[in-house]
Design an enzyme around this catalytic site. Structure first.
Site, mmCIF file in Angstrom:
data_model
loop_
_atom_site.group_PDB
_atom_site.id
_atom_site.type_symbol
_atom_site.label_atom_id
_atom_site.label_comp_id
_atom_site.label_asym_id
_atom_site.label_seq_id
_atom_site.Cartn_x
_atom_site.Cartn_y
_atom_site.Cartn_z
ATOM 1 C CG HIS A 1 -23.554 43.003 -33.777
ATOM 2 N ND1 HIS A 1 -23.448 43.246 -32.429
ATOM 3 C CD2 HIS A 1 -24.251 41.860 -33.910
ATOM 4 C CE1 HIS A 1 -24.058 42.278 -31.775
ATOM 5 N NE2 HIS A 1 -24.566 41.428 -32.648
ATOM 6 C CG ASP B 1 -28.148 36.604 -38.855
ATOM 7 O OD1 ASP B 1 -28.101 35.395 -38.587
ATOM 8 O OD2 ASP B 1 -28.725 37.437 -38.152
ATOM 9 C CG HIS C 1 -32.709 39.822 -32.853
ATOM 10 N ND1 HIS C 1 -31.384 39.505 -32.719
ATOM 11 C CD2 HIS C 1 -33.305 39.360 -31.718
ATOM 12 C CE1 HIS C 1 -31.183 38.888 -31.567
ATOM 13 N NE2 HIS C 1 -32.336 38.781 -30.938
HETATM 14 N N1 ACO Z 1 -26.440 48.801 -43.884
HETATM 15 C C1 ACO Z 1 -26.280 50.135 -44.115
HETATM 16 N N2 ACO Z 1 -26.124 51.052 -43.157
HETATM 17 C C2 ACO Z 1 -26.154 50.614 -41.893
HETATM 18 C C3 ACO Z 1 -26.332 49.254 -41.576
HETATM 19 C C4 ACO Z 1 -26.467 48.345 -42.627
HETATM 20 N N3 ACO Z 1 -26.615 47.040 -42.393
HETATM 21 N N4 ACO Z 1 -26.319 49.105 -40.239
HETATM 22 C C5 ACO Z 1 -26.146 50.328 -39.731
HETATM 23 N N5 ACO Z 1 -26.046 51.237 -40.726
HETATM 24 C C6 ACO Z 1 -25.789 52.663 -40.596
HETATM 25 C C7 ACO Z 1 -26.999 53.391 -40.019
HETATM 26 O O1 ACO Z 1 -27.857 53.843 -41.043
HETATM 27 C C8 ACO Z 1 -26.328 54.522 -39.282
HETATM 28 O O2 ACO Z 1 -25.893 55.469 -40.246
HETATM 29 P P1 ACO Z 1 -25.939 57.057 -39.890
HETATM 30 O O3 ACO Z 1 -24.967 57.217 -38.752
HETATM 31 O O4 ACO Z 1 -25.532 57.730 -41.140
HETATM 32 O O5 ACO Z 1 -27.346 57.345 -39.480
HETATM 33 C C9 ACO Z 1 -25.068 53.900 -38.720
HETATM 34 O O6 ACO Z 1 -24.750 52.821 -39.625
HETATM 35 C C10 ACO Z 1 -25.229 53.355 -37.297
HETATM 36 O O7 ACO Z 1 -26.295 52.407 -37.321
HETATM 37 P P2 ACO Z 1 -27.339 52.193 -36.165
HETATM 38 O O8 ACO Z 1 -28.657 51.899 -36.783
HETATM 39 O O9 ACO Z 1 -27.249 53.313 -35.174
HETATM 40 O O10 ACO Z 1 -26.771 50.896 -35.475
HETATM 41 P P3 ACO Z 1 -27.507 49.997 -34.418
HETATM 42 O O11 ACO Z 1 -26.471 49.540 -33.458
HETATM 43 O O12 ACO Z 1 -28.701 50.672 -33.864
HETATM 44 O O13 ACO Z 1 -28.045 48.783 -35.304
HETATM 45 C C11 ACO Z 1 -28.214 46.737 -36.426
HETATM 46 C C12 ACO Z 1 -27.460 47.536 -35.350
HETATM 47 C C13 ACO Z 1 -29.707 46.711 -36.093
HETATM 48 C C14 ACO Z 1 -27.678 45.310 -36.403
HETATM 49 C C15 ACO Z 1 -27.963 47.409 -37.802
HETATM 50 O O14 ACO Z 1 -26.595 47.406 -38.090
HETATM 51 C C16 ACO Z 1 -28.753 46.708 -38.901
HETATM 52 O O15 ACO Z 1 -29.928 47.028 -39.116
HETATM 53 N N6 ACO Z 1 -28.111 45.736 -39.651
HETATM 54 C C17 ACO Z 1 -28.826 45.007 -40.678
HETATM 55 C C18 ACO Z 1 -29.685 43.933 -40.058
HETATM 56 C C19 ACO Z 1 -28.861 42.776 -39.522
HETATM 57 O O16 ACO Z 1 -27.983 42.251 -40.190
HETATM 58 N N7 ACO Z 1 -29.201 42.369 -38.287
HETATM 59 C C20 ACO Z 1 -28.576 41.226 -37.655
HETATM 60 C C21 ACO Z 1 -27.778 41.652 -36.474
HETATM 61 S S1 ACO Z 1 -26.967 40.252 -35.769
HETATM 62 C C22 ACO Z 1 -28.199 39.453 -34.949
HETATM 63 O O17 ACO Z 1 -29.149 39.993 -34.462
HETATM 64 C C23 ACO Z 1 -28.062 38.032 -34.889
#
Ligand code: ACO
Length: 443
Positions: free
Chosen positions: A322, A378, A283
């Site tokens: 996201h 971010d 987050h």
């Molecule tokens: N890098 C690589 N792969 C990713 C990323 C990433 N940043 N984010 C998602 N994926 C992949 C997942 O592994 C998943 O792949 P799969 O389908 O092969 O299993 C797919 O994309 C879907 O991802 P989910 O985890 O289901 O997406 P979710 O909506 O649950 O997560 C989140 C969203 C937590 C923001 C995620 O994208 C993440 O961890 N990003 C990196 C952390 C980040 O930048 N967070 C800030 C968010 S903005 C904020 O809070 C202000």
């Protein structure tokens, strides 16, 4: 086969056409579930039962709330596919261009823009509540020299509840007013004290002659000068970043504030739950992790190998992806432009090249494209904060200062919403059935 019967599940709706018929293949019965504002009520599912009299009724199972609305809210609107973010109907781009953080804080809570008199009074009230009790200073001094500032901020905000016991009268509008003003006013002071503690510098007290952002920068950076004069580009950049981070509907930390606040605890305690949630690297903690990731990559030539690692399951590309935005994060677009402004003053950040290359490769790679992973807010904020000389572990604190406005608006909306009750999700139990206790150890 018997003709399926229609079982009504009565709830107030927009009209009879707004319903969905769900046929239960276990019983052959069709249930009419009313639809209001594009949603069915999960509680209506409870009435879908088998003939078994012990059947508690159907549950909806939605770990991590992928498709469950937890409230009705009129504060922030997001269209994740179109990349739209609006506060109370106003596009984020227009607010970032022309508004101030305190005007946005007022707007989020009150629903309308303030008139001049309201705004002046609000700024005055915030300005004259910036001081914290001296005991708070002693409290902060008790932390170890290397304490993470988010851990300090979190516990300090929770500790504020002990200074203001009347804040527990959450259904008294005057108490809510003063608590919200206190939090908006004191969080920057506590945040700046956390910074000074981190740096081993003496605390700088608020300067009530300065604006909200300039006063914060003064408490962070002032040394021996009688009055700190912030660089106007930094000051405006921070104001815009605060506006961009002020609210974001039902994200993890806001949901935490609402859930904890739903027990009718005081707002300081509820907000500290939000700060705890924001601390996490998935987050608000992501801005810190982006910089750590860039440092780990070390050189632009290592970017392709790093991206391959991510695709192979070695960690995530921090600052990408996201839950809601599946085209682009409109805040990221504004932040990128803002970064250019700041870099014009301080010179290009040494790691910008790595960030740009990460973005370039990721945006053209099928792995990221097919999963709709785009830079989020971010991705670039960390580079801006660092070029303004904020230490990496302080980035999420800056986010928390801004999000205070959203958390408190959402907290109050939750309290005044007659439909809300204490948050209490259900579970699908997967454990043992009853079994007899047999001790395995000697007591
Ligand atoms: N890098 C690589 N792969 C990713 C990323 C990433 N940043 N984010 C998602 N994926 C992949 C997942 O592994 C998943 O792949 P799969 O389908 O092969 O299993 C797919 O994309 C879907 O991802 P989910 O985890 O289901 O997406 P979710 O909506 O649950 O997560 C989140 C969203 C937590 C923001 C995620 O994208 C993440 O961890 N990003 C990196 C952390 C980040 O930048 N967070 C800030 C968010 S903005 C904020 O809070 C202000």
């Amino acid at each position: 086969m018997t003709k399926p019967s229609i079982v009504d599940v009565p709830t107030a709706t927009d009209g009879p056409a707004n319903a969905i018929d769900v046929t239960d293949s276990r019983t052959g019965q069709t249930h009419k579930l009313p639809i209001t504002d594009g949603a069915i009520r999960a509680a209506d599912l409870k009435k879908i039962k088998t003939a078994d009299e012990d059947d508690p009724g159907l549950l909806s199972y939605d770990p991590a709330f992928l498709n469950t609305a937890s409230c009705r809210s009129s504060i922030t609107f997001i269209d994740g596919d179109k990349g739209i973010l609006r506060y109370r109907g106003y596009p984020i781009e227009q607010l970032a261009e022309s508004s101030s953080f305190l005007e946005v804080a007022w707007l989020l809570r009150k629903g309308e823009l303030p008139n001049q008199q309201e705004y002046d009074q609000f700024v005055h009230d915030i300005t004259y509540h910036t001081y914290v009790h001296e005991n708070m200073r002693k409290f902060l001094e008790g932390f170890r020299y290397d304490a993470h500032p988010m851990a300090m901020l979190n516990s300090s905000v929770a500790a504020l509840a002990s200074f203001y016991p009347r804040s527990r009268n959450i259904f008294d509008e005057r108490e809510r007013d003063i608590s919200i003003i206190r939090l908006l006013a004191k969080v920057p002071t506590i945040a700046a004290f956390c910074y000074r503690h981190l740096k081993g510098l003496p605390f700088v007290y608020p300067d009530n002659g300065l604006s909200y952002v300039d006063n914060f920068l003064s408490m962070v950076a002032r040394m021996t000068e009688p009055r700190y004069e912030a660089n106007p580009i930094f000051s405006r950049a921070l104001e815009v970043l605060f506006i961009l981070h002020a609210d974001h509907e039902q994200n993890c930390s806001t949901s935490a504030v609402r859930a904890v606040g739903s027990s009718h605890v005081d707002p300081f305690s509820a907000m500290s739950a939000g700060i705890a949630a924001l601390f996490g690297p998935l987050h608000g903690g992501a801005n810190e992790q982006v910089l750590r990731m860039i440092e780990e990559i070390g050189h632009v030539k290592n970017v392709p190998q790093f991206i391959e690692g991510v695709k192979g399951g070695k960690g995530k590309l921090m600052g990408f992806g996201h839950r809601v935005y599946k085209s682009y994060d409109p805040r990221a677009t504004i932040v990128k432009e803002l970064a250019d402004e700041v870099f014009k003053v301080v010179g290009v950040d040494r790691d910008l090249e790595i960030a740009l290359e990460l973005e370039r490769i990721a945006l053209s790679d099928d792995y990221f494209k097919s999963r709709k992973l785009y830079p989020n807010v971010d991705f670039y904020t960390g580079l801006i904060y660092r070029s303004m000389a904020f230490p990496t572990e302080f980035f999420t604190v800056l986010f928390a200062i801004a999000r205070t406005a959203g958390w408190l608006s959402q907290w109050e909306e939750m309290l005044l919403d007659k439909e809300q009750k204490i948050a209490r999700p259900r579970q699908v139990y997967t454990g043992y059935d009853e079994r007899a206790y047999r001790r395995q150890i000697k007591l």
